[in-house]
Design a protein around this motif. Structure first.
Motif, PDB file in Angstrom:
ATOM      1  N   GLN A   1       0.817  -1.213   0.000  1.00 35.31           N
ATOM      2  CA  GLN A   1       0.000   0.000   0.000  1.00 35.31           C
ATOM      3  C   GLN A   1       0.854   1.267   0.000  1.00 35.31           C
ATOM      4  O   GLN A   1       0.458   2.288  -0.543  1.00 35.31           O
ATOM      5  N   TYR A   2       2.043   1.201   0.569  1.00 38.87           N
ATOM      6  CA  TYR A   2       2.905   2.374   0.625  1.00 38.87           C
ATOM      7  C   TYR A   2       3.352   2.831  -0.763  1.00 38.87           C
ATOM      8  O   TYR A   2       3.807   3.954  -0.930  1.00 38.87           O
ATOM      9  N   LEU A   3       3.221   1.983  -1.767  1.00 43.61           N
ATOM     10  CA  LEU A   3       3.574   2.353  -3.132  1.00 43.61           C
ATOM     11  C   LEU A   3       2.429   3.019  -3.896  1.00 43.61           C
ATOM     12  O   LEU A   3       2.611   3.439  -5.035  1.00 43.61           O
ATOM     13  N   SER A   4       1.247   3.115  -3.291  1.00 43.61           N
ATOM     14  CA  SER A   4       0.089   3.589  -4.036  1.00 43.61           C
ATOM     15  C   SER A   4       0.257   5.025  -4.539  1.00 43.61           C
ATOM     16  O   SER A   4      -0.139   5.337  -5.659  1.00 43.61           O
ATOM     17  N   VAL A   5       0.861   5.881  -3.751  1.00 50.77           N
ATOM     18  CA  VAL A   5       1.061   7.262  -4.198  1.00 50.77           C
ATOM     19  C   VAL A   5       2.117   7.305  -5.291  1.00 50.77           C
ATOM     20  O   VAL A   5       1.961   8.002  -6.299  1.00 50.77           O
ATOM     21  N   ALA A   6       3.167   6.514  -5.150  1.00 52.23           N
ATOM     22  CA  ALA A   6       4.224   6.499  -6.156  1.00 52.23           C
ATOM     23  C   ALA A   6       3.719   5.953  -7.491  1.00 52.23           C
ATOM     24  O   ALA A   6       4.137   6.407  -8.550  1.00 52.23           O
ATOM     25  N   LEU A   7       2.798   4.997  -7.425  1.00 50.82           N
ATOM     26  CA  LEU A   7       2.255   4.422  -8.651  1.00 50.82           C
ATOM     27  C   LEU A   7       1.116   5.260  -9.231  1.00 50.82           C
ATOM     28  O   LEU A   7       0.630   4.963 -10.311  1.00 50.82           O
ATOM     29  N   GLY A   8       0.681   6.266  -8.508  1.00 52.88           N
ATOM     30  CA  GLY A   8      -0.416   7.095  -8.993  1.00 52.88           C
ATOM     31  C   GLY A   8      -1.778   6.546  -8.667  1.00 52.88           C
ATOM     32  O   GLY A   8      -2.772   6.954  -9.247  1.00 52.88           O
ATOM     33  N   GLY A   9      -1.850   5.629  -7.740  1.00 52.74           N
ATOM     34  CA  GLY A   9      -3.132   5.034  -7.375  1.00 52.74           C
ATOM     35  C   GLY A   9      -3.507   3.908  -8.315  1.00 52.74           C
ATOM     36  O   GLY A   9      -2.764   3.545  -9.223  1.00 52.74           O
ATOM     37  N   VAL A  10      -4.661   3.364  -8.089  1.00 50.57           N
ATOM     38  CA  VAL A  10      -5.163   2.259  -8.889  1.00 50.57           C
ATOM     39  C   VAL A  10      -6.451   2.714  -9.559  1.00 50.57           C
ATOM     40  O   VAL A  10      -7.365   3.194  -8.896  1.00 50.57           O
ATOM     41  N   PRO A  11      -6.536   2.564 -10.883  1.00 48.58           N
ATOM     42  CA  PRO A  11      -7.764   2.972 -11.562  1.00 48.58           C
ATOM     43  C   PRO A  11      -8.868   1.935 -11.398  1.00 48.58           C
ATOM     44  O   PRO A  11      -8.602   0.734 -11.353  1.00 48.58           O
ATOM     45  N   ILE A  12     -10.085   2.405 -11.285  1.00 49.20           N
ATOM     46  CA  ILE A  12     -11.263   1.543 -11.323  1.00 49.20           C
ATOM     47  C   ILE A  12     -11.897   1.772 -12.681  1.00 49.20           C
ATOM     48  O   ILE A  12     -12.273   2.895 -13.011  1.00 49.20           O
ATOM     49  N   MET A  13     -11.986   0.714 -13.467  1.00 50.42           N
ATOM     50  CA  MET A  13     -12.437   0.835 -14.849  1.00 50.42           C
ATOM     51  C   MET A  13     -13.696   0.008 -15.078  1.00 50.42           C
ATOM     52  O   MET A  13     -13.854  -1.058 -14.484  1.00 50.42           O
ATOM     53  N   VAL A  14     -14.576   0.538 -15.914  1.00 51.38           N
ATOM     54  CA  VAL A  14     -15.791  -0.171 -16.314  1.00 51.38           C
ATOM     55  C   VAL A  14     -15.902  -0.104 -17.834  1.00 51.38           C
ATOM     56  O   VAL A  14     -15.142   0.601 -18.496  1.00 51.38           O
ATOM     57  N   GLU A  15     -16.873  -0.814 -18.369  1.00 53.60           N
ATOM     58  CA  GLU A  15     -17.100  -0.790 -19.806  1.00 53.60           C
ATOM     59  C   GLU A  15     -17.418   0.632 -20.254  1.00 53.60           C
ATOM     60  O   GLU A  15     -18.143   1.357 -19.580  1.00 53.60           O
ATOM     61  N   THR A  16     -16.890   1.035 -21.386  1.00 51.94           N
ATOM     62  CA  THR A  16     -17.065   2.395 -21.884  1.00 51.94           C
ATOM     63  C   THR A  16     -18.538   2.724 -22.086  1.00 51.94           C
ATOM     64  O   THR A  16     -18.965   3.851 -21.811  1.00 51.94           O
ATOM     65  N   SER A  17     -19.331   1.761 -22.511  1.00 51.06           N
ATOM     66  CA  SER A  17     -20.747   2.015 -22.767  1.00 51.06           C
ATOM     67  C   SER A  17     -21.528   2.352 -21.503  1.00 51.06           C
ATOM     68  O   SER A  17     -22.553   3.017 -21.565  1.00 51.06           O
ATOM     69  N   ARG A  18     -21.042   1.920 -20.332  1.00 45.01           N
ATOM     70  CA  ARG A  18     -21.748   2.185 -19.065  1.00 45.01           C
ATOM     71  C   ARG A  18     -20.945   3.067 -18.119  1.00 45.01           C
ATOM     72  O   ARG A  18     -21.256   3.165 -16.946  1.00 45.01           O
ATOM     73  N   ALA A  19     -19.905   3.726 -18.638  1.00 46.42           N
ATOM     74  CA  ALA A  19     -19.022   4.519 -17.779  1.00 46.42           C
ATOM     75  C   ALA A  19     -19.746   5.696 -17.128  1.00 46.42           C
ATOM     76  O   ALA A  19     -19.563   5.955 -15.941  1.00 46.42           O
ATOM     77  N   ALA A  20     -20.550   6.422 -17.876  1.00 48.79           N
ATOM     78  CA  ALA A  20     -21.252   7.577 -17.308  1.00 48.79           C
ATOM     79  C   ALA A  20     -22.214   7.144 -16.217  1.00 48.79           C
ATOM     80  O   ALA A  20     -22.318   7.789 -15.163  1.00 48.79           O
ATOM     81  N   GLU A  21     -22.901   6.039 -16.445  1.00 45.66           N
ATOM     82  CA  GLU A  21     -23.841   5.520 -15.452  1.00 45.66           C
ATOM     83  C   GLU A  21     -23.102   5.080 -14.178  1.00 45.66           C
ATOM     84  O   GLU A  21     -23.545   5.351 -13.059  1.00 45.66           O
ATOM     85  N   ALA A  22     -21.964   4.420 -14.340  1.00 55.07           N
ATOM     86  CA  ALA A  22     -21.186   3.963 -13.188  1.00 55.07           C
ATOM     87  C   ALA A  22     -20.614   5.141 -12.406  1.00 55.07           C
ATOM     88  O   ALA A  22     -20.610   5.140 -11.170  1.00 55.07           O
TER      89      ALA A  22
END
Length: 133
Positions: free
Chosen positions: A47-68
């Motif tokens: 977890q101490y690397l999370s800032v160095a790595l820029g965090g972790v992205p949460i990704m969803v399907e592009t077609s439902r991204a706005a809804e998510a």
């Protein structure tokens, strides 16, 4: 290819802690979204690397991204109605009979199966058997 350029997926959030990631994923999956979280295992183990790595992205399907994204925003602003367990058809654990102990012969066979194959037999239900209704 960078993670932000994955075809068919759109980043809707960026998290820096494993608890934030798992809560967002659980909420999104519970609402019916297909979620992809690249780097979650790195985040949960280091977890101490999370800032160095820029965090972790949460990704969803592009077609439902706005809804998510709107769903996550609603969760943060408390605009989501949380239903009580009585709104669902859930059998409380108190109403289920206690599980019966397995017989000696069955335990011997299961132990031999485990010793020979290295895998345990599949469980059925929460306590190893299906509850009777």
């Amino acid at each position: 290819m960078a993670l932000r350029d994955v075809p068919g997926l759109t980043r809707i959030a960026q998290v820096f802690g494993p608890s934030d990631a798992i809560l967002a994923v659980a909420a999104l999956e519970g609402a019916g979204f297909r979620v992809f979280v690249p780097g979650y295992h790195t985040l949960s183990n280091a977890q101490y690397l999370s800032v160095a790595l820029g965090g972790v992205p949460i990704m969803v399907e592009t077609s439902r991204a706005a809804e998510a994204a709107a769903f996550l925003d609603a969760l943060e602003t408390s605009d989501v109605e949380v239903l009580s367990p009585s709104a669902f058809d859930i059998i409380p654990d108190d109403d289920l009979p206690p599980p019966r102990p397995r017989g000696l012969m069955r335990r011997i066979v299961e132990s031999a199966f485990y010793l020979l194959t290295g895998t345990a037999p599949a469980l059925r239900g929460r306590y190893g058997r299906s509850p009777k209704r």
